[in-house]
Design an enzyme around this catalytic site. Structure first.
Site, short mmCIF file in Angstrom:
data_model
loop_
_atom_site.label_atom_id
_atom_site.label_comp_id
_atom_site.label_asym_id
_atom_site.label_seq_id
_atom_site.Cartn_x
_atom_site.Cartn_y
_atom_site.Cartn_z
N ASP A 172 0.83 -1.20 0.00
CA ASP A 172 0.00 0.00 0.00
C ASP A 172 0.86 1.25 0.00
O ASP A 172 2.02 1.24 0.44
CB ASP A 172 -0.91 0.02 1.23
CG ASP A 172 -2.12 -0.89 1.08
OD1 ASP A 172 -2.52 -1.14 -0.07
OD2 ASP A 172 -2.65 -1.35 2.11
N ARG B 41 -2.03 -0.90 -8.19
CA ARG B 41 -3.37 -0.44 -7.85
C ARG B 41 -3.36 1.07 -8.04
O ARG B 41 -2.49 1.76 -7.49
CB ARG B 41 -3.74 -0.77 -6.40
CG ARG B 41 -5.13 -0.21 -5.99
CD ARG B 41 -5.35 -0.26 -4.49
NE ARG B 41 -5.34 -1.63 -4.00
CZ ARG B 41 -4.87 -1.98 -2.79
NH1 ARG B 41 -4.34 -1.08 -1.99
NH2 ARG B 41 -4.92 -3.23 -2.42
#
Length: 301
Positions: free
Chosen positions: A125, A176
């Site tokens: 992330d 992402r």
């Protein structure tokens, strides 16, 4: 922005925890890994895939980081044992990046090595701007060793992101792409939502041009439409991209995409440290609170 959304975004950091918990309960799988397995299995049965995330970030000690490393290893083992269709997301700060960079890198590498052993995948992330350079450096090092088992998040609201895409395009890319949720200075991030949306599509097209696999992370149907347009433009097959959404946010749009044959991954957070995540998500998307309030008024709370 509606008055309701404005009030939520301005006051959420001061609202008592039990009230936040009421509004956020549909967006957290629970406090335990067993809760995430239970919710994840139902999503798999509905044709969706998962990424599990144990909540807790910006830890202060190495023992805390070691604890979360062990939890991530357990998640991967559990996904394998329970035959869930899912992978793992982790935060570099949770692994100790702000304490000791090489210590954190070794923690993350151990997790990704386990994912490779189990034929799985780990998404690193992206956190606030303080972490961006270090996170991308970790990703570069890890994809050299585990090109099929690691990906990273890029944020469309950061002014630097198009150049980051170019800089990373020399080797296989697995992203992402999200809008971004941290409160960054204007010098680093766009503030106007229309500009952020345009940047999202600009970055997505740049990724597609470079042949990246992209998890298109948005609940904004305008961006979903533009993403589908680019998918058609570049003639991508359904195994060359996926959509990603948060647990509990716009399940109807989620199902529309699944029914149309698109791969859709649900971000499935769980853990005892759910409060900071919930406050941040409610601040980012006050409609979560609106939906929960409507459910309560209808007697479905």
């Amino acid at each position: 922005m509606s008055i309701f959304n404005y009030l939520v975004s301005k006051t959420i950091m001061h609202i008592p925890g039990p009230i936040v918990g009421f509004f956020a309960k549909g967006y957290i799988a629970g406090e335990k890994l067993d809760d995430a397995v239970r919710v994840g299995r139902k999503l798999n049965e509905q044709g969706m895939v998962l990424t599990l995330d144990i909540l807790g970030e910006f830890i202060k000690t190495k023992p805390e980081a070691a604890f979360f490393k062990d939890q991530c290893l357990e998640i991967l083992e559990t996904i394998h044992r329970e035959k869930l269709d899912g992978n793992l997301s982790l935060k570099p700060t949770q692994m100790g990046m702000l304490l000791d960079e090489e210590f954190a890198f070794k923690n993350i590498r151990e997790i990704i090595a386990k994912a490779a052993e189990l034929d799985n995948f780990v998404r690193i992330d992206m956190e606030d701007i303080e972490c961006t350079d270090k996170t991308l450096e970790f990703y570069r090092r890890l994809r050299d060793e585990f090109p099929k088992n690691v990906g990273v998040v890029l944020q469309a609201y950061l002014r630097r992101t198009p150049q980051d895409i170019e800089d990373l395009s020399d080797k296989p890319m697995h992203y992402r792409l999200c809008k971004g949720i941290y409160n960054e200075p204007r010098t680093a991030a766009y503030k106007d939502m229309d500009t952020i949306n345009r940047s999202f599509i600009y970055c997505l097209e740049k990724m597609f041009k470079h042949g990246a696999y992209v998890g298109i992370a948005t609940h904004d149907e305008k961006l979903v439409f533009e993403s589908l347009r680019l998918i058609e433009k570049y003639g991508l097959s359904k195994d060359q991209y996926e959509f990603q959404m948060l647990l509990g946010v716009d399940p109807e749009l989620r199902q529309i995409l699944v029914d149309a044959g698109h791969k859709l991954r649900v971000y499935l957070p769980y853990g005892e440290q759910w409060m900071p995540y919930s406050r941040r998500r409610l601040k980012e998307n006050p409609n979560i609170a609106r939906h929960a309030l409507l459910q309560m008024l209808r007697g479905n709370g």
